[in-house]
Design an enzyme around this catalytic site. Sequence first.
Site, PDB file in Angstrom:
ATOM      1  N   LYS A 193       4.858  -8.527  20.456  1.00 50.24           N
ATOM      2  CA  LYS A 193       4.815  -9.810  21.176  1.00 50.24           C
ATOM      3  C   LYS A 193       3.653 -10.620  20.622  1.00 50.24           C
ATOM      4  O   LYS A 193       2.648 -10.068  20.167  1.00 50.24           O
ATOM      5  CB  LYS A 193       4.605  -9.561  22.667  1.00 50.24           C
ATOM      6  N   ALA A 247      -1.270  -3.366  13.347  1.00 46.71           N
ATOM      7  CA  ALA A 247      -0.951  -1.974  13.024  1.00 46.71           C
ATOM      8  C   ALA A 247      -0.141  -1.322  14.140  1.00 46.71           C
ATOM      9  O   ALA A 247      -0.416  -1.505  15.318  1.00 46.71           O
ATOM     10  CB  ALA A 247      -2.236  -1.191  12.788  1.00 46.71           C
ATOM     11  N   HIS A 299      22.981   0.342  12.806  1.00 43.90           N
ATOM     12  CA  HIS A 299      24.280   0.886  13.192  1.00 43.90           C
ATOM     13  C   HIS A 299      24.647   0.292  14.544  1.00 43.90           C
ATOM     14  O   HIS A 299      23.765   0.053  15.380  1.00 43.90           O
ATOM     15  CB  HIS A 299      24.217   2.413  13.306  1.00 43.90           C
ATOM     16  N   ASN A 316       0.818  -1.198   0.000  1.00 42.60           N
ATOM     17  CA  ASN A 316       0.000   0.000   0.000  1.00 42.60           C
ATOM     18  C   ASN A 316       0.868   1.272   0.000  1.00 42.60           C
ATOM     19  O   ASN A 316       2.093   1.192  -0.010  1.00 42.60           O
ATOM     20  CB  ASN A 316      -0.953  -0.025   1.206  1.00 42.60           C
TER      21      ASN A 316
END
Length: 193
Positions: free
Chosen positions: A187, A167, A124, A94
């Site tokens: 989780k 989401a 990093h 999307n």
Amino acid sequence: MENSEQNDKVGILETLKSGELVKMDHPEIGHLAKIATDAFKILEEFNRTYDIPKARSIFGKLIGKTLDDSTTVYPPFYTNYGKNISLGKRVFINHACSFLDLGEIVIEDEVMIGPRVNITSENHPVKPAERKALDPAKVTIKKNAWLGAGVTILPGITVGENSVVAAGAVVTKDVPANTVVAGVPAKVIKEID
């Protein structure tokens, strides 16, 4: 696409794809700005194209592979390279997604990706003296997974087959197959039958 062919032969890209740490004093580090510029030029065209078949063709140029007719990527889309992105069949991506792919991103068949999803295959080191190095790690989204709106997938993650990432979740560990994960950090909240 002479520049793209030259980019594919650059050693720093192979080093990153292999997962090796790349320090800022690498002799080819300056080439990363060049490959990003090349990607941005293609993205400029892609991001102003609203004809899906034409957009599919342009996206194929970005990733250096033919995009299957069953796969759709909506503009706008953002990346810093593109050539280390692999998309399977019947994939849907999307609007407004960002994929940083120097470490490689593999998206298998039938994956659905919601708007504003961020997938990064680059990190990093935490130590301040080493922090400006690139630490790449491949990301794999397995078959039939669904990433909800605003999900962030961190480097080195595998999202298992048939899984759902809710989401807004931030995925910091591998997601088992046939599960739903949610939260920050994500989780497992349930298993899928």
